[in-house]
Motif scaffolding. Structure first.
Motif, PDB file in Angstrom:
ATOM      1  N   ALA A 161      96.082  24.504  50.290  1.00  0.00           N
ATOM      2  CA  ALA A 161      94.784  23.233  49.629  1.00  0.00           C
ATOM      3  C   ALA A 161      94.925  22.210  49.277  1.00  0.00           C
ATOM      4  O   ALA A 161      95.117  20.766  49.319  1.00  0.00           O
ATOM      5  CB  ALA A 161      93.775  23.638  50.470  1.00  0.00           C
ATOM      6  N   SER A 162      95.238  22.864  47.658  1.00  0.00           N
ATOM      7  CA  SER A 162      95.628  21.917  46.515  1.00  0.00           C
ATOM      8  C   SER A 162      96.030  21.385  46.296  1.00  0.00           C
ATOM      9  O   SER A 162      96.826  20.256  46.256  1.00  0.00           O
ATOM     10  CB  SER A 162      95.342  22.982  45.118  1.00  0.00           C
ATOM     11  OG  SER A 162      95.542  22.309  43.810  1.00  0.00           O
ATOM     12  N   ALA A 163      97.131  22.185  47.017  1.00  0.00           N
ATOM     13  CA  ALA A 163      99.156  21.512  46.621  1.00  0.00           C
ATOM     14  C   ALA A 163      98.831  20.046  47.540  1.00  0.00           C
ATOM     15  O   ALA A 163      99.591  19.078  47.392  1.00  0.00           O
ATOM     16  CB  ALA A 163      99.898  22.707  47.270  1.00  0.00           C
ATOM     17  N   THR A 164      98.691  20.029  48.601  1.00  0.00           N
ATOM     18  CA  THR A 164      98.032  18.799  49.806  1.00  0.00           C
ATOM     19  C   THR A 164      97.216  17.870  49.368  1.00  0.00           C
ATOM     20  O   THR A 164      97.746  16.714  50.047  1.00  0.00           O
ATOM     21  CB  THR A 164      97.743  19.430  51.657  1.00  0.00           C
ATOM     22  OG1 THR A 164      96.367  19.929  51.243  1.00  0.00           O
ATOM     23  CG2 THR A 164      98.808  20.665  51.977  1.00  0.00           C
ATOM     24  N   LEU A 165      97.093  18.119  47.952  1.00  0.00           N
ATOM     25  CA  LEU A 165      96.114  17.205  47.858  1.00  0.00           C
ATOM     26  C   LEU A 165      96.083  16.688  46.695  1.00  0.00           C
ATOM     27  O   LEU A 165      95.917  15.945  45.199  1.00  0.00           O
ATOM     28  CB  LEU A 165      94.545  17.609  47.294  1.00  0.00           C
ATOM     29  CG  LEU A 165      93.627  18.543  48.649  1.00  0.00           C
ATOM     30  CD1 LEU A 165      92.299  19.468  48.095  1.00  0.00           C
ATOM     31  CD2 LEU A 165      93.237  17.086  48.735  1.00  0.00           C
ATOM     32  N   GLY A 166      97.796  17.050  46.370  1.00  0.00           N
ATOM     33  CA  GLY A 166      98.267  16.616  45.329  1.00  0.00           C
ATOM     34  C   GLY A 166      98.603  17.060  44.273  1.00  0.00           C
ATOM     35  O   GLY A 166      99.192  16.742  42.717  1.00  0.00           O
ATOM     36  N   ALA A 167      97.987  18.561  44.049  1.00  0.00           N
ATOM     37  CA  ALA A 167      97.973  18.974  42.837  1.00  0.00           C
ATOM     38  C   ALA A 167      99.429  20.070  42.123  1.00  0.00           C
ATOM     39  O   ALA A 167     100.143  20.351  43.556  1.00  0.00           O
ATOM     40  CB  ALA A 167      96.538  20.194  42.968  1.00  0.00           C
ATOM     41  N   SER A 168      99.865  19.226  41.482  1.00  0.00           N
ATOM     42  CA  SER A 168     101.094  20.356  40.908  1.00  0.00           C
ATOM     43  C   SER A 168     100.469  21.629  40.762  1.00  0.00           C
ATOM     44  O   SER A 168      99.693  22.394  41.024  1.00  0.00           O
ATOM     45  CB  SER A 168     102.081  20.015  39.514  1.00  0.00           C
ATOM     46  OG  SER A 168     100.933  20.063  38.061  1.00  0.00           O
ATOM     47  N   THR A 172      97.515  23.220  40.254  1.00  0.00           N
ATOM     48  CA  THR A 172      96.764  24.399  41.138  1.00  0.00           C
ATOM     49  C   THR A 172      96.697  25.912  40.371  1.00  0.00           C
ATOM     50  O   THR A 172      95.581  26.307  40.733  1.00  0.00           O
ATOM     51  CB  THR A 172      97.401  25.158  42.116  1.00  0.00           C
ATOM     52  OG1 THR A 172      97.792  23.230  42.918  1.00  0.00           O
ATOM     53  CG2 THR A 172      97.269  25.462  43.186  1.00  0.00           C
TER      54      THR A 172
END
Lengths: 258, 570
Positions: A161-168, A172
């Motif tokens: 989820a964090s990755a889909t919100l743009g976090a590297s 994350t």
């Protein structure tokens, strides 16, 4: 009649002679000569050095293995690759190997006539660095053992989820994964610290037991006992016991809070 | 704006996604409906960038994103478990993406409040996920996914974790929210009610294939695939055959379009309970015997056996004995007073079989080729003769140890192709009156990637192309069409053009050639030069249907499908 009442006396019969009485004996002998004698025995320069040295080594060991252990646990938990299970067994090996053997193996690698130590002018054995090496070796599995299960059980989809919100990946890890495993990190660090404080077998091999240079508290206690200075040994032993007890209480209260 | 082009993915030699292509319309809510393990979640995760794909391309906002990580795809995703960050408050969860983008805290505040109010959670900003109900968590996940104004919203079973009581309420909310924002949305579910209620269009996904796309009404009333028919509602599917251009199920004959179905090929009829009626509307079924009446609240479910359908088999059920008839069900408001009723069918949607059903006459080479084809096409296979193979998997069945039963089995219409060892020519000739036969040659290639299809003219060509196209599509193989002629005439040109366009419509890659010479030698020469894995031939005219096929393949190590004569003549 309550069945528990039947078991309590039997329980006490086991615990008291096995655990409580030895500890009591230690405190008894430590305080036999009175508080002043205890204080004098504890504040000799050699005893103070041993206590300080133990605390410093335990602190550095905990910090280094916090990074090593977390990194290894993360890789082994998150990535599925060939040899994953083999590596897991390998990093847990120090638990199974007698610590004296660990010490011997380090001497044979890093010692003056060791495989690597023999190649250079400098070798770390019989120096504080050697003690640190031994402690890192022996305590690594405790850190991994505390962190990996927490990582295994943590919800991987929150990282996705964090990755889909743009976090590297690093963001994350720092913002999502790390807060989630803080419990494991704290208990792993406390365990590492406690094991380092009490480490004897490997330390006695690699340190050379040199006063004011490599003598840790457990080595000091052993040396004083051998030399017949029971009060001196007991004073440091009591402090070590109390320190360990406090660490243990911290660990228990932490894990109960979780 | 969002399009998927021929996406494939294999995992551990298992096909997870097979050439999935799809174009989404701006602002639509598209539902991927499939059973668990059908590949629907994998497809969604592939669009999000959480799964890699082996081939194909994904375009979001007309930008190729197949090789981009999830961070760079401009998507918002809601996970089945919601995947809220447990150590963060509702507000922190919702504004996480904005914080990552280093949006200033004042703008984050405004945007956060806005999103939280849009999902109706104002006042709960400082709660942690564990202090929220399931429905509230789902709304937080939705608001969080929308924070970065994504181009597409991906929902992975977003209602799956909710109590059934509140599911319909949340469903309505979700639809209203999606409409209000007008965001293109792809949702994955296995729940047909949910799919029908929410979807603008539904995509049916089965064994990694996107079988069919349509509105809920289209897919319910006139599905094309067995998967769509069974996923979207109740009823039974009957197995029949195309005979003389009509779909035949027992005594029932229904017209079918010649362009879509192969003469002699298997065909399926969907009978939904709603289409069965007592008013003699539509196709009559004649007198049916009432077997069972069950009260299901407000109405009775009546099960009847239908003598007029005798000889047809219900897909997914055991074979019927000689004195048994296929059963169908319908709903009735009152209990029936009699033991039999006159019934009609108001609608008769014809389905095309979606996977390949093989019947295999056992020998070492047929079993191994049959199993390999079944694995590739995710089809079904029945074994007959001896020795029957051991350790069968779910796609395989033992039919009978006796080859004598072959013709009877073939006539039931459950199978599409028979695998027979080349040495058993008598059996091949016998089955060829009913079904295409794959003559299996010992030592020939068992991985079918290139198919050679020599063609003559006329309707037969159309029918062989349809059959070959279907085999090629299921196997992911290429077809080379050859036409033996002295020169390129306008007739040959139209013929080849129409074959190619038929195959293109079936999404099968093909090339074409015109070669000269005598038929047998020309085909032989082509086989030796291009080394195809499979040859598809028609039956010979005259007394022996195998005369020309045997002459061509004599001495050549190649597996050959021979088509029945009626398929050839048309």
């Amino acid at each position: 009649m309550n069945k528990a009442l039947l078991h309590i006396p039997i329980l006490l019969l086991i615990i008291v002679p096995l655990l409580v009485m030895p500890l009591f004996a230690m405190v008894y002998f430590a305080l036999e000569g009175g508080i002043t004698a205890f204080w004098n025995a504890l504040t000799t320069p050699a005893a103070l050095f041993a206590l300080q040295f133990s605390l410093v080594i335990a602190t550095i060991t905990s910090i280094i293995n916090l990074f090593f252990g977390t990194y290894i646990a993360y890789v082994l938990s998150r990535y599925n690759f060939k040899g994953n299970r083999f590596l897991l067994v390998l990093v847990n090996l120090p638990v199974a190997i007698p610590t004296v053997v660990v010490g011997t193996s380090l001497l044979l690698l890093w010692g003056p006539i060791g495989l690597l130590g023999g190649l250079f002018d400098y070798h770390p054995m019989f120096k504080p660095a050697g003690v640190l090496l031994a402690h890192l070796f022996v305590t690594l599995p405790y850190m991994i053992g505390a962190v990996k299960p927490v990582l295994d059980e943590s919800d991987k989809t929150i990282e996705e989820a964090s990755a889909t919100l743009g976090a590297s990946s690093w963001q994350t890890f720092r913002l999502i994964t790390l807060p989630g495993i803080s419990g494991g990190l704290i208990s792993g660090t406390l365990l590492t610290f406690a094991h380092s404080l009490g480490e004897f077998g490997a330390t006695v091999m690699v340190s050379g037991n040199l006063r004011f240079l490599t003598q840790t508290s457990p080595l000091y206690i052993f040396a004083q006992f051998e030399a017949g200075n029971i009060a001196g040994a007991n004073a440091v032993a009591s402090v070590l016991a109390i320190l360990s007890f406090i660490l243990f209480l911290a660990l228990v209260s932490w894990s109960e809070k979780k | 704006m969002i399009s998927l082009n021929s996406i494939s993915k294999t995992f551990n030699r298992d096909v997870v996604l097979s050439r999935v292509s799809l174009n989404l319309r701006e602002g639509e809510l598209f539902v991927l409906l499939g059973k668990s393990g059908s590949g629907k979640s994998t497809l969604l995760r592939a669009i999000a960038g959480l799964e890699t794909i082996d081939s194909g391309s994904i375009l979001i906002d007309n930008k190729e994103v197949s090789n981009l990580p999830p961070q760079k795809r401009n998507i918002g995703m809601v996970f089945q478990s919601y995947a809220l960050f447990p150590n963060q408050t509702v507000f922190q969860n919702v504004t996480y993406g904005l914080k990552i983008r280093k949006i200033s805290s004042s703008i984050r505040h405004i945007k956060g409040k806005e999103l939280i109010s849009a999902v109706g959670l104002t006042g709960l900003e400082d709660r942690f996920p564990h202090q929220l109900s399931g429905g509230q968590r789902q709304r937080v996940a939705l608001a969080r996914a929308m924070a970065l104004d994504p181009k597409v919203l991906l929902l992975d079973e977003p209602l799956g974790a909710l109590d059934p009581q509140i599911r319909s309420e949340v469903r309505a909310e979700l639809k209203a929210f999606q409409r209000k924002l007008g965001i293109t949305t792809i949702m994955v579910t296995h729940d047909r009610e949910e799919a029908c209620e929410l979807a603008d269009r539904i995509g049916i996904i089965d064994s990694g294939h996107l079988m069919e796309v349509g509105t809920p009404e289209e897919l319910y009333n006139s599905p094309k695939s067995v998967a769509a028919a069974s996923l979207l509602g109740g009823g039974v599917i009957l197995a029949g055959r195309v005979k003389e251009g009509l779909a035949t199920f027992g005594e029932l004959s229904l017209p079918v379009s010649k362009d879509d179905y192969v003469e002699g090929g298997p065909i399926r009829l969907l009978i939904r309970p709603e289409s069965v009626n007592l008013e003699k509307r539509g196709v009559t079924l004649g007198r049916c015997i009432i077997e069972e009446e069950t009260y299901i609240g407000g109405k009775y479910k009546v099960t009847v056996s239908v003598p007029s359908l005798q000889g047809s088999r219900v897909v997914g059920q055991r074979a019927l004995k000689v004195d048994e008839f296929p059963s169908i069900s319908y709903f009735s408001l009152s209990k029936s007073q009699e033991s039999s009723v006159e019934l009609s069918l108001a609608s008769t949607p014809i389905l095309s079989p979606t996977t390949l059903s093989l019947i295999c006459v056992c020998s070492e080479e047929t079993i191994s080729l049959g199993r390999s084809i079944t694995l590739q096409t995710k089809g079904k296979i029945g074994f007959i003769g001896s020795p029957l193979p051991q350790d069968l998997n779910a796609r395989e069945a033992r039919i009978s140890p006796s080859k004598e039963d072959l013709l009877e089995e073939v006539q039931h219409g459950m199978f599409e192709l028979a695998l027979i060892p080349r040495s058993e020519l008598a059996l091949v000739r016998e089955v060829l009156s009913e079904l295409p036969v794959l003559m299996v040659e010992k030592g020939a290639s068992s991985s079918i990637k290139n198919i050679l299809l020599p063609t003559a003219g006329g309707t037969s060509a159309k029918q062989s192309v349809l059959f070959a196209g279907r085999i090629a599509r299921l196997l992911g193989a290429k077809i080379t069409i050859i036409h033996i002629s002295r020169e390129m005439s306008s007739y040959v040109e139209t013929l080849l053009e129409s074959a190619t366009s038929t195959l293109r419509a079936m999404k099968v890659q093909s090339t074409q050639k015109v070669i000269s010479g005598s038929t047998i030698q020309a085909i032989q020469k082509e086989i030796i030069e291009s080394k195809p894995d499979l040859l598809i031939l028609g039956s010979s005219e005259g007394t022996d249907p195998l005369k020309i096929p045997l002459a061509i393949t004599n001495d050549l190590l190649i597996n050959t499908i021979v088509l029945p004569r009626d398929l050839e003549i048309g």
